[in-house]
Design a protein around this motif. Structure first.
Motif, short mmCIF file in Angstrom:
data_model
loop_
_atom_site.label_atom_id
_atom_site.label_comp_id
_atom_site.label_asym_id
_atom_site.label_seq_id
_atom_site.Cartn_x
_atom_site.Cartn_y
_atom_site.Cartn_z
N ALA A 197 0.84 -1.21 0.00
CA ALA A 197 0.00 0.00 0.00
C ALA A 197 0.87 1.26 0.00
CB ALA A 197 -0.90 0.00 1.22
N THR A 198 0.35 2.33 -0.59
CA THR A 198 1.10 3.59 -0.60
C THR A 198 1.07 4.22 0.79
OG1 THR A 198 -0.86 4.88 -1.13
CG2 THR A 198 0.41 4.02 -3.00
N ASP A 199 1.99 5.17 1.00
CA ASP A 199 2.03 5.87 2.29
C ASP A 199 0.69 6.57 2.54
OD1 ASP A 199 4.63 5.08 2.36
OD2 ASP A 199 5.49 7.04 1.88
N GLU A 200 0.14 7.16 1.48
CA GLU A 200 -1.11 7.90 1.63
C GLU A 200 -2.25 6.97 2.05
OE1 GLU A 200 1.05 8.37 -0.77
OE2 GLU A 200 1.59 10.48 -0.53
N ALA A 201 -2.30 5.79 1.41
CA ALA A 201 -3.36 4.83 1.74
C ALA A 201 -3.23 4.37 3.19
CB ALA A 201 -3.30 3.64 0.80
N ARG A 244 14.10 6.85 7.62
CA ARG A 244 14.50 7.89 6.67
C ARG A 244 14.53 9.25 7.34
NH1 ARG A 244 10.45 6.94 1.85
NH2 ARG A 244 11.40 8.82 0.99
N VAL A 245 13.50 9.51 8.15
CA VAL A 245 13.44 10.79 8.86
C VAL A 245 14.62 10.90 9.82
CG1 VAL A 245 12.09 12.19 10.47
CG2 VAL A 245 10.94 10.93 8.65
N LEU A 246 14.89 9.80 10.51
CA LEU A 246 15.99 9.79 11.49
C LEU A 246 17.33 10.03 10.79
CD1 LEU A 246 16.93 9.31 14.41
CD2 LEU A 246 17.04 6.88 13.89
N GLY A 247 17.54 9.37 9.65
CA GLY A 247 18.78 9.54 8.91
C GLY A 247 18.96 10.97 8.42
N TYR A 248 17.86 11.52 7.90
CA TYR A 248 17.90 12.89 7.38
C TYR A 248 18.16 13.90 8.51
CZ TYR A 248 16.16 17.21 5.24
OH TYR A 248 16.03 18.49 4.79
N ALA A 249 17.41 13.74 9.61
CA ALA A 249 17.58 14.65 10.74
C ALA A 249 18.99 14.56 11.29
CB ALA A 249 16.57 14.31 11.84
N SER A 250 19.51 13.35 11.33
CA SER A 250 20.86 13.13 11.84
C SER A 250 21.89 13.87 10.97
CB SER A 250 21.13 11.63 11.86
OG SER A 250 22.36 11.37 12.42
N ILE A 272 3.57 12.29 1.28
CA ILE A 272 3.84 12.25 2.72
C ILE A 272 5.33 12.43 3.00
CG2 ILE A 272 3.88 10.69 4.71
CD1 ILE A 272 1.14 9.74 3.86
N SER A 273 6.18 11.83 2.13
CA SER A 273 7.62 11.96 2.36
C SER A 273 8.05 13.43 2.26
CB SER A 273 8.40 11.09 1.38
OG SER A 273 8.05 11.41 0.06
N ALA A 303 15.24 13.21 -3.26
CA ALA A 303 14.14 14.11 -3.60
C ALA A 303 14.42 14.81 -4.93
CB ALA A 303 13.96 15.14 -2.49
N THR A 304 13.35 15.15 -5.64
CA THR A 304 13.53 15.87 -6.91
C THR A 304 13.68 17.37 -6.63
OG1 THR A 304 11.17 16.24 -7.16
CG2 THR A 304 12.04 14.19 -8.08
N ASN A 305 14.20 18.09 -7.62
CA ASN A 305 14.36 19.54 -7.43
C ASN A 305 13.04 20.26 -7.12
OD1 ASN A 305 17.10 19.45 -7.64
ND2 ASN A 305 17.21 20.13 -9.77
N PRO A 306 11.93 19.92 -7.86
CA PRO A 306 10.66 20.59 -7.50
C PRO A 306 10.22 20.28 -6.06
CG PRO A 306 10.50 19.57 -9.67
CD PRO A 306 11.81 19.12 -9.08
#
Lengths: 134, 193
Positions: B9-13, B36-42, B77-78, B150-153
């Motif tokens: 299922a997708t994140d949204e679903a 992913r959030v933890l890695g990015y925040a870190s 959501i990401s 992530a994409t540029n937009p």
């Protein structure tokens, strides 16, 4: 010594670092995962909050529903009123239709008009009964 | 088991299921998104794991609270999570700067070579050290583009700037990284010819 352009990493070399960075995905400890899930459970909307509430129905509505709704009730009311009206008005037509059985004012006269045999089949007549007695 | 069915299922679903009171959805979404959030925040916080966990917990909590009002197709959501995480990290970095300006680590450039041919983990550490030397917005843009995919937009949405500004930020960030890492080229297994 100041760095020059040639000191820079090229894109491929830099990409190798990015790749190493992407592979470094932190694992969540059990306790941290449990804390996250506890948060999620605490603020989660409950399923029953979305279920339509069944409104409590008063007793008389329940009764009407059991009988068959308003059409059935209207039928019963009509029959009741008709019964009362027939009782009071005693229409002549009814006496004619029933052969004077239902509404004749003088009940003694019923015997003179009809005999019991008029209501019983002929083959079940009194002759047979008399023979048995004899 | 339901968890298997939810895996596709997708994140949204899954967030919609969570909003409807489904107990399994939170577990799948947390397993999928929290690392992913933890890695990015870190990365943004210079490798401070404890602080990154605080940020992750806060970001995920905001996601759960957002669930009943989440409108499909409004945002990924990401992307939403990266935006929240970026803002939370930026706040913490600002507070940190105002408290102790000397706490910023010196660039690792010039450290003595430890071993020949560093393994991936060492490269990741070297990258983190180099990222720490970048200005905040360059660090965010580079991390989102080259590490989070992530994409540029999407980055433009997160940072509320134009796509051209994102391209400029990532280009400058990459150049600064290349400069910072160049000093460790030999140490990290790249010959200087």
């Amino acid at each position: 010594m100041a760095k020059t352009e040639t000191d820079l990493l090229d894109d491929a070399q830099l990409e190798a670092f990015f790749e190493a960075g992407r592979e470094e995905v932190p694992e969540l400890s059990d306790s941290f995962m449990a804390a996250l899930l506890q948060d999620a459970a605490q603020v989660q909307p409950q399923a029953h909050a979305f279920a339509p509430k069944r409104a409590a129905r008063p007793f008389w509505k329940e009764l009407v529903a059991q009988i068959g709704g308003w059409p059935a009730l209207a039928g019963m009311a009509t029959a009741t009123v008709a019964g009362v009206w027939i009782g009071f008005a005693a229409p002549d037509q009814l006496e004619t239709l029933s052969g004077g059985v239902l509404l004749a004012g003088d009940y003694a006269s019923v015997d003179t008009i009809y005999d019991v045999q008029d209501f019983a089949p002929n083959y079940f007549g009194t002759d047979l009964l008399i023979e048995e007695e004899g | 088991m339901a968890l298997d069915a939810y895996a596709a299922a997708t994140d949204e679903a899954l967030l919609t299921l969570y909003g409807n009171g489904d107990p399994s959805a939170a577990q799948i979404l947390t397993t999928r998104l929290a690392p992913r959030v933890l890695g990015y925040a870190s990365r943004l916080l210079g490798g401070d794991r404890a602080e990154a966990e605080d940020v992750t917990q806060e970001a995920m909590l905001r996601l759960w609270k957002q669930a009943p009002e989440w409108r499909r197709g409004e945002a990924k959501i990401s992307t939403w999570l990266y935006t929240v995480t970026t803002n939370l990290c930026t706040d913490r970095l600002r507070k940190r700067r105002s408290v102790d300006i000397d706490a910023i680590e010196e660039p690792a450039d010039g450290k003595p070579s430890a071993v020949d041919g560093l393994i991936q983990a060492d490269r990741a550490t070297a990258l983190q050290d180099a990222l720490n030397t970048l200005p905040e917005r360059q660090r965010v843009a580079v991390a989102l583009r080259h590490l989070e995919g992530a994409t540029n937009p999407e980055i433009a949405d997160i940072l509320e700037i134009s796509v051209e500004a994102v391209e400029s930020l990532t280009a400058r960030g990459k150049k600064a990284l290349a400069m910072a890492l160049a000093g460790r080229r030999k140490e990290l297994g790249y010959g200087e010819d």
